[in-house]
Design a protein around this motif. Sequence first.
Motif, mmCIF file in Angstrom:
data_model
loop_
_atom_site.group_PDB
_atom_site.id
_atom_site.type_symbol
_atom_site.label_atom_id
_atom_site.label_comp_id
_atom_site.label_asym_id
_atom_site.label_seq_id
_atom_site.Cartn_x
_atom_site.Cartn_y
_atom_site.Cartn_z
ATOM 1 N N LEU A 162 0.827 -1.210 0.000
ATOM 2 C CA LEU A 162 0.000 0.000 0.000
ATOM 3 C C LEU A 162 0.860 1.260 0.000
ATOM 4 C CD1 LEU A 162 -2.824 -0.993 2.528
ATOM 5 C CD2 LEU A 162 -2.971 -0.858 0.038
ATOM 6 N N THR A 163 1.974 1.213 0.725
ATOM 7 C CA THR A 163 2.890 2.353 0.735
ATOM 8 C C THR A 163 3.419 2.631 -0.666
ATOM 9 O OG1 THR A 163 3.572 1.865 3.007
ATOM 10 C CG2 THR A 163 5.028 3.262 1.701
ATOM 11 N N ARG A 164 3.832 1.591 -1.355
ATOM 12 C CA ARG A 164 4.381 1.779 -2.694
ATOM 13 C C ARG A 164 3.311 2.231 -3.682
ATOM 14 N NH1 ARG A 164 8.665 -3.327 -3.107
ATOM 15 N NH2 ARG A 164 10.140 -2.466 -1.568
ATOM 16 N N LEU A 165 2.105 1.711 -3.541
ATOM 17 C CA LEU A 165 1.025 2.148 -4.419
ATOM 18 C C LEU A 165 0.697 3.618 -4.214
ATOM 19 C CD1 LEU A 165 -1.448 -0.898 -4.249
ATOM 20 C CD2 LEU A 165 0.017 -0.229 -6.167
ATOM 21 N N ALA A 166 0.778 4.079 -2.960
ATOM 22 C CA ALA A 166 0.423 5.460 -2.651
ATOM 23 C C ALA A 166 1.527 6.444 -3.016
ATOM 24 C CB ALA A 166 0.080 5.593 -1.170
ATOM 25 N N LEU A 167 2.790 6.000 -2.972
ATOM 26 C CA LEU A 167 3.907 6.938 -3.111
ATOM 27 C C LEU A 167 4.759 6.733 -4.358
ATOM 28 C CD1 LEU A 167 5.240 6.903 0.575
ATOM 29 C CD2 LEU A 167 3.562 8.453 -0.428
ATOM 30 N N SER A 168 4.628 5.591 -5.014
ATOM 31 C CA SER A 168 5.603 5.226 -6.048
ATOM 32 C C SER A 168 5.602 6.160 -7.253
ATOM 33 C CB SER A 168 5.342 3.790 -6.518
ATOM 34 O OG SER A 168 4.041 3.675 -7.057
ATOM 35 N N HIS A 169 4.495 6.854 -7.519
ATOM 36 C CA HIS A 169 4.415 7.657 -8.731
ATOM 37 C C HIS A 169 4.824 9.112 -8.515
ATOM 38 C CE1 HIS A 169 2.572 4.368 -10.900
ATOM 39 N NE2 HIS A 169 1.650 4.251 -9.966
ATOM 40 N N TRP A 170 5.088 9.501 -7.260
ATOM 41 C CA TRP A 170 5.382 10.923 -7.061
ATOM 42 C C TRP A 170 6.407 11.220 -5.971
ATOM 43 C CZ3 TRP A 170 4.333 13.355 -2.361
ATOM 44 C CH2 TRP A 170 3.565 12.622 -1.448
ATOM 45 N N HIS A 171 6.574 10.348 -4.976
ATOM 46 C CA HIS A 171 7.485 10.703 -3.891
ATOM 47 C C HIS A 171 8.896 10.224 -4.190
ATOM 48 C CE1 HIS A 171 9.156 11.040 0.205
ATOM 49 N NE2 HIS A 171 8.273 11.993 0.320
ATOM 50 N N GLU A 172 9.879 11.076 -3.858
ATOM 51 C CA GLU A 172 11.254 10.780 -4.244
ATOM 52 C C GLU A 172 11.813 9.538 -3.582
ATOM 53 O OE1 GLU A 172 11.155 14.183 -1.204
ATOM 54 O OE2 GLU A 172 10.207 13.686 -3.118
ATOM 55 N N SER A 173 11.329 9.191 -2.376
ATOM 56 C CA SER A 173 11.850 8.015 -1.702
ATOM 57 C C SER A 173 11.559 6.743 -2.492
ATOM 58 C CB SER A 173 11.267 7.895 -0.288
ATOM 59 O OG SER A 173 9.846 7.750 -0.356
ATOM 60 N N GLU A 174 10.352 6.634 -3.033
ATOM 61 C CA GLU A 174 9.983 5.460 -3.817
ATOM 62 C C GLU A 174 10.537 5.546 -5.236
ATOM 63 O OE1 GLU A 174 8.607 2.703 -2.859
ATOM 64 O OE2 GLU A 174 8.437 3.396 -0.798
ATOM 65 N N LEU A 175 10.593 6.752 -5.801
ATOM 66 C CA LEU A 175 11.160 6.888 -7.131
ATOM 67 C C LEU A 175 12.638 6.499 -7.152
ATOM 68 C CD1 LEU A 175 9.553 10.276 -8.266
ATOM 69 C CD2 LEU A 175 8.981 7.986 -9.075
ATOM 70 N N GLU A 176 13.358 6.852 -6.087
ATOM 71 C CA GLU A 176 14.774 6.498 -5.987
ATOM 72 C C GLU A 176 14.950 4.996 -5.848
ATOM 73 O OE1 GLU A 176 18.803 6.997 -6.004
ATOM 74 O OE2 GLU A 176 17.265 8.521 -6.381
ATOM 75 N N ALA A 177 14.016 4.352 -5.092
ATOM 76 C CA ALA A 177 14.115 2.914 -4.891
ATOM 77 C C ALA A 177 13.873 2.144 -6.183
ATOM 78 C CB ALA A 177 13.101 2.477 -3.834
ATOM 79 N N ARG A 178 13.121 2.731 -7.114
ATOM 80 C CA ARG A 178 12.808 2.047 -8.371
ATOM 81 C C ARG A 178 13.905 2.209 -9.412
ATOM 82 N NH1 ARG A 178 6.994 4.207 -10.041
ATOM 83 N NH2 ARG A 178 7.430 2.863 -11.816
#
Length: 265
Positions: free
Chosen positions: A248-264
């Motif tokens: 759920l965290t990744r679904l909520a943040l993966s498209h805009w937050h830098e923490s998830e974008l960096e992880a991808r």
Amino acid sequence: MNSNKAENAMRIGAPFAVGLALLLVWQTLCTAYAVPSYLFPKPSDISDSFGREWHTLFAALGTTLKITLSGFAAACVIGILIAVIFVQSKVIELAFFPYAVLLQVTPIAAVSPLIVILVKNTTGALIVVSTIVALFPIISNTTLGLRSVDPGLLNLFRARRASRLQILLRLRVPSALPYIFAGLRISIGLALIGAVVGEFVAGTGGRGSGLAYQILQAGFQLDIPLMFAALALISVAGIAMFTVMLVLTRLALSHWHESELEARR
């Protein structure tokens, strides 16, 4: 893309391989030294016990999960509301935050009997215990997140005469989402711990009993493989709930937050 796939496969495969190796070592040592199952069962003994009692264990798991999720939901609502109030008034935060800390440092095993006595409904008492255990990480992380906004953006909102509600919903909450989800990932496991501890204290049996009662009952009967099977089921449930929160965290943040974008990347 291939590196991401390899990394994802490693995240799943490496823990699985380590767990499998530990189970093989466990099985080999217990077999080699002929350890009795009533002292320390082999993984095969636990598996056999689970196969015999799976219907009872899953029914108990359903009861424990109902209490856990109810307590977690209550902690989410109460914790986020308290954090919002803290952010709106520094005086209120200074006055009441120590009492939130008190919830964290007070041993829940010492408080649970009092809660069970005061709350006549056993299920309600267990939900209260679960809520108390899960509450503090949500309050602390959400409060920190709501305060961790860019000062320049905050000044811009104020210069545009945005209301407190607009600042909260359009600036503070989006900035706080990583902190909020971090608190939720911690709290979901604590809610399960609170539910199990509450069940131990309440000692309720019968058809509506949870996994903690199954552990107690197995201990009284010296059915140690069944006890380990119930413990394993609790662990698997905790891992599954944490994984759900991570998704759920990744679904909520993966498209805009830098923490998830960096992880991808």
